[in-house]
Design a protein around this motif. Structure first.
Motif, PDB file in Angstrom:
ATOM      1  N   VAL A  88      69.939  39.711  -7.886  1.00 13.64           N
ATOM      2  CA  VAL A  88      71.031  39.325  -8.781  1.00 13.64           C
ATOM      3  C   VAL A  88      70.953  40.104 -10.083  1.00 13.64           C
ATOM      4  CG1 VAL A  88      72.033  37.415 -10.084  1.00 13.64           C
ATOM      5  CG2 VAL A  88      71.212  37.023  -7.758  1.00 13.64           C
ATOM      6  N   TRP A  89      69.769  40.264 -10.572  1.00  9.09           N
ATOM      7  CA  TRP A  89      69.568  41.008 -11.830  1.00  9.09           C
ATOM      8  C   TRP A  89      70.015  42.461 -11.688  1.00  9.09           C
ATOM      9  CZ3 TRP A  89      64.038  42.357 -14.033  1.00  9.09           C
ATOM     10  CH2 TRP A  89      64.193  42.981 -15.301  1.00  9.09           C
ATOM     11  N   LEU A  90      69.588  43.089 -10.583  1.00 11.70           N
ATOM     12  CA  LEU A  90      69.915  44.507 -10.392  1.00 11.70           C
ATOM     13  C   LEU A  90      71.405  44.736 -10.163  1.00 11.70           C
ATOM     14  CD1 LEU A  90      66.916  45.726  -8.176  1.00 11.70           C
ATOM     15  CD2 LEU A  90      67.247  46.007 -10.630  1.00 11.70           C
ATOM     16  N   THR A  91      72.068  43.786  -9.573  1.00 11.16           N
ATOM     17  CA  THR A  91      73.500  43.965  -9.306  1.00 11.16           C
ATOM     18  C   THR A  91      74.358  43.635 -10.522  1.00 11.16           C
ATOM     19  OG1 THR A  91      73.546  41.725  -8.393  1.00 11.16           O
ATOM     20  CG2 THR A  91      73.276  43.554  -6.839  1.00 11.16           C
ATOM     21  N   SER A  92      73.897  42.738 -11.367  1.00 10.88           N
ATOM     22  CA  SER A  92      74.706  42.329 -12.521  1.00 10.88           C
ATOM     23  C   SER A  92      74.475  43.240 -13.730  1.00 10.88           C
ATOM     24  CB  SER A  92      74.415  40.878 -12.891  1.00 10.88           C
ATOM     25  OG  SER A  92      73.030  40.712 -13.203  1.00 10.88           O
ATOM     26  N   ALA A  93      73.256  43.373 -14.152  1.00  7.02           N
ATOM     27  CA  ALA A  93      72.924  44.206 -15.327  1.00  7.02           C
ATOM     28  C   ALA A  93      71.520  44.760 -15.159  1.00  7.02           C
ATOM     29  CB  ALA A  93      73.041  43.387 -16.609  1.00  7.02           C
ATOM     30  N   PRO A  94      71.390  45.829 -14.398  1.00  4.05           N
ATOM     31  CA  PRO A  94      70.044  46.328 -14.078  1.00  4.05           C
ATOM     32  C   PRO A  94      69.388  46.998 -15.285  1.00  4.05           C
ATOM     33  CG  PRO A  94      71.692  47.842 -13.268  1.00  4.05           C
ATOM     34  CD  PRO A  94      72.434  46.648 -13.792  1.00  4.05           C
ATOM     35  N   PRO A  95      68.081  47.100 -15.271  1.00  6.18           N
ATOM     36  CA  PRO A  95      67.381  47.863 -16.317  1.00  6.18           C
ATOM     37  C   PRO A  95      67.792  49.333 -16.268  1.00  6.18           C
ATOM     38  CG  PRO A  95      65.854  46.490 -15.063  1.00  6.18           C
ATOM     39  CD  PRO A  95      67.144  46.487 -14.323  1.00  6.18           C
ATOM     40  N   PHE A  96      67.734  49.999 -17.414  1.00  7.21           N
ATOM     41  CA  PHE A  96      68.096  51.420 -17.481  1.00  7.21           C
ATOM     42  C   PHE A  96      67.278  52.091 -18.572  1.00  7.21           C
ATOM     43  CE2 PHE A  96      70.858  48.986 -20.222  1.00  7.21           C
ATOM     44  CZ  PHE A  96      70.869  49.687 -21.410  1.00  7.21           C
ATOM     45  N   SER A  97      67.168  53.404 -18.461  1.00  5.24           N
ATOM     46  CA  SER A  97      66.430  54.158 -19.478  1.00  5.24           C
ATOM     47  C   SER A  97      67.290  54.310 -20.727  1.00  5.24           C
ATOM     48  CB  SER A  97      66.044  55.545 -18.946  1.00  5.24           C
ATOM     49  OG  SER A  97      67.205  56.291 -18.647  1.00  5.24           O
ATOM     50  N   SER A  98      66.672  54.262 -21.877  1.00  6.44           N
ATOM     51  CA  SER A  98      67.411  54.374 -23.141  1.00  6.44           C
ATOM     52  C   SER A  98      66.559  55.103 -24.163  1.00  6.44           C
ATOM     53  CB  SER A  98      67.786  52.982 -23.667  1.00  6.44           C
ATOM     54  OG  SER A  98      66.621  52.239 -23.994  1.00  6.44           O
ATOM     55  N   GLY A 127      68.334  45.544 -19.662  1.00  9.37           N
ATOM     56  CA  GLY A 127      69.702  45.307 -19.206  1.00  9.37           C
ATOM     57  C   GLY A 127      70.127  43.891 -19.495  1.00  9.37           C
ATOM     58  N   SER A 128      69.769  42.995 -18.601  1.00  5.71           N
ATOM     59  CA  SER A 128      70.075  41.569 -18.790  1.00  5.71           C
ATOM     60  C   SER A 128      68.802  40.858 -19.236  1.00  5.71           C
ATOM     61  CB  SER A 128      70.601  40.963 -17.492  1.00  5.71           C
ATOM     62  OG  SER A 128      70.718  39.560 -17.620  1.00  5.71           O
ATOM     63  N   PHE A 129      68.816  40.350 -20.424  1.00  9.56           N
ATOM     64  CA  PHE A 129      67.650  39.626 -20.924  1.00  9.56           C
ATOM     65  C   PHE A 129      67.438  38.334 -20.132  1.00  9.56           C
ATOM     66  CE2 PHE A 129      65.674  36.585 -23.875  1.00  9.56           C
ATOM     67  CZ  PHE A 129      64.505  37.279 -24.175  1.00  9.56           C
ATOM     68  N   ILE A 130      68.531  37.738 -19.675  1.00  7.83           N
ATOM     69  CA  ILE A 130      68.436  36.516 -18.869  1.00  7.83           C
ATOM     70  C   ILE A 130      67.719  36.814 -17.552  1.00  7.83           C
ATOM     71  CG2 ILE A 130      69.770  34.752 -17.642  1.00  7.83           C
ATOM     72  CD1 ILE A 130      71.884  34.979 -19.818  1.00  7.83           C
ATOM     73  N   GLY A 131      68.091  37.947 -16.910  1.00  6.10           N
ATOM     74  CA  GLY A 131      67.446  38.318 -15.654  1.00  6.10           C
ATOM     75  C   GLY A 131      65.959  38.544 -15.831  1.00  6.10           C
ATOM     76  N   PHE A 132      65.597  39.263 -16.927  1.00  2.81           N
ATOM     77  CA  PHE A 132      64.190  39.529 -17.199  1.00  2.81           C
ATOM     78  C   PHE A 132      63.440  38.223 -17.497  1.00  2.81           C
ATOM     79  CE2 PHE A 132      60.802  41.044 -20.218  1.00  2.81           C
ATOM     80  CZ  PHE A 132      60.045  41.718 -19.262  1.00  2.81           C
ATOM     81  N   SER A 133      64.092  37.318 -18.219  1.00  2.00           N
ATOM     82  CA  SER A 133      63.469  36.035 -18.545  1.00  2.00           C
ATOM     83  C   SER A 133      63.260  35.195 -17.281  1.00  2.00           C
ATOM     84  CB  SER A 133      64.324  35.264 -19.545  1.00  2.00           C
ATOM     85  OG  SER A 133      64.486  35.995 -20.740  1.00  2.00           O
ATOM     86  N   CYS A 134      64.233  35.238 -16.376  1.00  7.93           N
ATOM     87  CA  CYS A 134      64.093  34.488 -15.120  1.00  7.93           C
ATOM     88  C   CYS A 134      62.937  35.022 -14.289  1.00  7.93           C
ATOM     89  CB  CYS A 134      65.387  34.554 -14.315  1.00  7.93           C
ATOM     90  SG  CYS A 134      66.743  33.609 -15.049  1.00  7.93           S
ATOM     91  N   LEU A 135      62.791  36.343 -14.269  1.00  8.05           N
ATOM     92  CA  LEU A 135      61.702  36.954 -13.513  1.00  8.05           C
ATOM     93  C   LEU A 135      60.350  36.515 -14.055  1.00  8.05           C
ATOM     94  CD1 LEU A 135      61.484  40.482 -12.070  1.00  8.05           C
ATOM     95  CD2 LEU A 135      59.697  39.816 -13.679  1.00  8.05           C
ATOM     96  N   LEU A 136      60.176  36.639 -15.374  1.00  7.78           N
ATOM     97  CA  LEU A 136      58.903  36.231 -15.979  1.00  7.78           C
ATOM     98  C   LEU A 136      58.717  34.716 -15.914  1.00  7.78           C
ATOM     99  CD1 LEU A 136      58.724  38.492 -19.175  1.00  7.78           C
ATOM    100  CD2 LEU A 136      57.497  38.779 -17.023  1.00  7.78           C
ATOM    101  N   GLY A 137      59.803  33.981 -16.117  1.00  6.52           N
ATOM    102  CA  GLY A 137      59.704  32.517 -16.096  1.00  6.52           C
ATOM    103  C   GLY A 137      59.295  31.984 -14.739  1.00  6.52           C
TER     104      GLY A 137
END
Length: 841
Positions: free
Chosen positions: A707-717, A734-744
């Motif tokens: 879900v994270w990768l399809t909605s707002a995946p991480p990217f280089s910046s 990308g999505s802070f919510i996605g990253f938080s869900c992964l760690l959570g």
């Protein structure tokens, strides 16, 4: 008569002693020259007797100009192709360098000299049809206001005020010298050429001087500043001249521009020499740049090296021979000739001594046969024929206009009903019509034409005051200014030929403040011109050109603040010492995990391995290997692919590890419960259920990643805000919510494992793997709790290093806490790796 005067004006005539040159002709041309450059004004008070203007100190150079007009007329009269059967004559007046005299001369030219006018039918030719003069702009303005009423052409050979280009106010004014508008442009171009930005300016208190100063201010404002502006007093007040000299001495400006007729500059130059003011670079207007009266040995210490704008020089054939043929005449209409003769030879004619009151002491009696060839004066010097050449062109312009008027055919004329003017009774306004259209090439190959404002083509010589080989002062041409040249190429200077009257012998500098060094910016001083400034260092990330400006986002200023260079790109690479250390540690950890896996596989049939659920142990060791290896995805230049891969592999591998630990904890608890009588729980949580539970927990994390990768995946910046001088390549989540869900989710599983293991820590030793799991989870949670503030506060590539360190530390914690005791028994205490030893208690 063309014009007559009232009785009061005729009476004024008695107060003037007009100096003239005269020759009768079919058509008469007037001329006004300032032959005398000193005058003593009479007393015009009500109580005194009528005074007489006394013109003294005859100027040989200007007398040459007057004779050039006579020469041009004589040359035209001899030319059968120009005005055939028409003889030109002349009335030439000396204006005595005084406006009243100049006006009286102009009135005399257009109205005649007789007090009693008898002919009122206004038929026939006027006294003169045009006037050549006056050399001064202020005098020309006054004269033209009279002549303009009758549309009588006034062609000046030296009046340069740009105001005279106004055809509404001065409809009949023409000139063979360029306007001051072009002169100022030429002077400013020279100043710009040498980089002078701090300049003083002096001008006469008349229309000529003030108009030129105003134009100069406007032109200089685009690149420089005026240090001071001074004005010559109308009256020769010593206090005012002292004030001007004092201003020059106090000013830091080394370059001074002067707009002044040469006669007005005499008093100031004398005071400058008296006070020994040196070290100044003078820029001369054309009115005095070629003056032999000023360019003298006495003035050279202060005025040597003067750079000036000069009227174009022209070599007039046979002029010198004509000048040498001069003879004194006692005709009252030619009273300038005996004055000239007396001044030239320092003698006095006895017969006219009462008429000509010369200021020169009488040393001898003039005979009239003195040899003029033996003299060397400005009168006979035709090497610098500048104003002389303009006089010559003015006379020929009038002749060509008269010639075109004479060639007019009836029915094709320019006047009403296509009529032509009759040359025997022409009026000045008719001549002016043809003068506007004059366009010819003279004998010297130069085109003579007037523009719509009556101005000549804008071209000047640039001159420099130098020492000649014999020690005298010479005025050398060092360049040219041509307005018609392409933009930026108007001025040509031969710099190697310029003489600089400074100790260094080099181009002087005239700036209020020195140019700022590279890497600094200008800071204007309060209350001072913009050319006066302080130099302040540019801020970080800015460079200097004229003002500091910010470098583009991917660039940064070099240490000297002179140019923008690409920012240093920072990321944790495999070449860095830190990157090498972390890579080595990760590989070592993965090898250690594989080694433990090999040991467990090899001793899979031993009691220690069997007692600790060998299948989950194998899977846990495999996941720990992945945890160690996933840290390698955090090293190297980030890309979109590696940014997505690092977080996905990290999240799934750690969930797999924690899931195995959680299931092992559950198995320990259930195994203890199963030993109780009547408890058959283990049959509901066998190997299949254990695998399913691990798969389910891992699948949930995989679903979160998908879900994270399809909605707002991480990217280089590129992070350019954290450190201004560097570009930090990093992965944006990308999505802070996605990253938080992964760690959570990882934290949730770890927390559950820790709680269950903590509750099962006191179970009998035979099955007590829970105490090792409790310790491993304690290490895991401690590492990731301390990771959060360290991650936030670490700059640049150290942020990634902290993340890798947390991964490795937690992985080593799990590997060591869970498997180190077992490997110790298997490898070092094999006697304890027996069923009897395990069942001993």
């Amino acid at each position: 008569r063309f014009f007559s005067f009232s009785e009061p004006i005729c009476r004024i005539q008695e107060k003037f002693q007009l100096q003239t040159l005269f020759k009768k002709g079919d058509i008469m041309l007037g001329g006004i020259f300032e032959v005398s450059y000193k005058n003593i004004p009479p007393d015009f008070s009500f109580t005194s007797k009528p005074g007489v203007w006394k013109c003294d100190s005859l100027d040989f150079e200007v007398f040459q100009w007057a004779h050039t007009m006579m020469f041009a007329i004589e040359e035209i009269n001899k030319d059968q192709s120009l005005l055939p059967n028409i003889t030109l004559g002349y009335w030439i007046y000396d204006n005595c360098i005084h406006l009243q005299v100049a006006l009286r001369a102009a009135i005399a030219l257009i109205g005649g000299l007789d007090d009693n006018v008898m002919d009122y039918n206004c038929k026939g030719l006027p006294p003169v049809v045009a006037v050549v003069g006056d050399p001064r702009s202020s005098y020309s303005i006054a004269i033209e206001r009279i002549l303009g009423l009758f549309r009588m052409p006034l062609i000046s050979y030296y009046a340069t005020c740009s105001c005279l280009s106004n055809k509404i106010d001065y409809p009949s004014f023409f000139r063979t010298v360029p306007s001051d508008a072009f002169q100022v442009q030429a002077m400013v171009q020279i100043i710009k050429h040498f980089g002078w930005t701090w300049v003083g300016v002096i001008g006469t208190d008349d229309e000529y001087g003030q108009s030129a100063v105003k134009s100069f201010h406007e032109e200089m404002s685009s690149f420089g500043c005026i240090a001071f502006t001074e004005t010559f007093p109308k009256a020769q007040e010593r206090e005012r001249y002292l004030q001007i000299v004092n201003t020059i001495k106090k000013s830091t400006a080394k370059v001074i521009v002067v707009f002044s007729p040469r006669a007005d500059l005499l008093v100031l130059s004398a005071e400058i020499i008296r006070q020994n003011v040196t070290g100044r670079q003078w820029i001369a207007s054309e009115a005095w740049s070629t003056s032999n009266i000023l360019a003298t040995n006495e003035n050279f210490p202060s005025f040597g090296g003067t750079i000036g704008i000069a009227i174009r020089r022209g070599e007039i054939p046979e002029l010198e021979n004509f000048l040498l043929q001069i003879q004194p005449s006692f005709d009252p209409n030619n009273n300038l000739l005996p004055r000239f003769w007396e001044t030239m030879f320092g003698c006095k004619f006895q017969d006219i001594s009462k008429q000509n009151d010369s200021a020169l002491p009488v040393t001898k009696v003039c005979t009239g046969y003195e040899d003029i060839n033996s003299t060397r004066t400005a009168y006979t010097d035709v090497s610098e024929s500048r104003a002389t050449y303009n006089v010559y062109k003015a006379v020929y312009a009038l002749a060509h206009a008269l010639h075109q008027l004479m060639l007019c055919e009836n029915g094709k004329g320019p006047f009403e009903n296509n009529t032509c003017a009759d040359i025997k009774s022409l009026q000045p306004w008719q001549l002016m019509h043809y003068l506007k259209k004059v366009n010819f090439t003279n004998r010297l190959g130069e085109r003579v034409v007037f523009d719509e404002n009556g101005d000549a083509l804008a071209i000047y010589d640039v001159v420099n005051w130098q020492r000649a080989g014999d020690g005298s002062v010479t005025i050398k041409t060092i360049g040219v200014y041509d307005k018609a040249a392409s933009k930026g190429q108007e001025v040509f200077l031969s710099e190697k030929d310029i003489f600089w009257n400074f100790d260094s012998g080099k181009v002087p500098k005239s700036v209020c403040s020195k140019s700022c060094q590279p890497g600094t910016r200008k800071a204007t001083r309060k209350g001072q011109p913009v050319c006066c400034f302080d130099c302040l260092p540019c801020a970080d990330g800015e460079i200097n050109s004229i003002e500091c400006f910010q470098c583009p986002s991917d660039f940064w200023s070099n240490p000297s603040r002179t140019q923008c260079i690409l920012k240093e790109i920072e990321f944790l690479s495999y070449e860095d010492a830190m990157g090498i250390t972390l890579t080595t540690t990760a590989i070592f950890g993965s090898c250690l995990s594989v080694s433990v896996l090999i040991v467990f596989i090899y001793y899979r049939n031993t009691p220690v391995v069997k007692a600790n659920n060998s299948e989950l142990s194998f899977l846990l060791l495999l996941s720990l290997t992945l945890c160690f290896l996933c840290s390698l995805c955090f090293i190297g230049e980030p890309s979109n692919a590696t940014c997505m891969l690092r977080h996905v592999v990290f999240g799934i591998s750690f969930v797999l590890s924690i899931s195995c630990i959680l299931v092992k904890t559950i198995v320990v608890i259930m195994a203890f419960k199963a030993t109780l009588p009547g408890n058959n729980m283990m049959k509901w949580f066998g190997a299949t259920q254990q695998r399913g539970t691990v798969f389910m927990f891992t699948f949930i994390q995989s679903l979160i990643c998908a879900v994270w990768l399809t909605s707002a995946p991480p990217f280089s910046s590129k992070n350019i805000k954290h450190q201004n001088s560097k570009i930090i390549f990093e992965c944006d989540v990308g999505s802070f919510i996605g990253f938080s869900c992964l760690l959570g989710y990882i934290g949730l599983l770890a927390g559950i494992s820790f709680v269950l293991a903590f509750l099962a820590r006191n179970l009998p030793d035979t099955f007590n793997e829970a105490k090792f799991i409790t310790f491993s989870m304690l290490i895991f949670c401690a590492v990731w709790i301390t990771f959060i503030p360290a991650y936030i506060s670490s700059p640049g590539k150290y942020t990634v290093a902290v993340e890798i360190f947390a991964i490795l530390a937690s992985s080593f914690g799990l590997l060591g806490a869970i498997f180190a005791p077992k490997c110790y028994i298997i490898l070092l205490k094999p006697e304890k790796n027996t069923k009897k030893a395990l069942m001993g208690r």
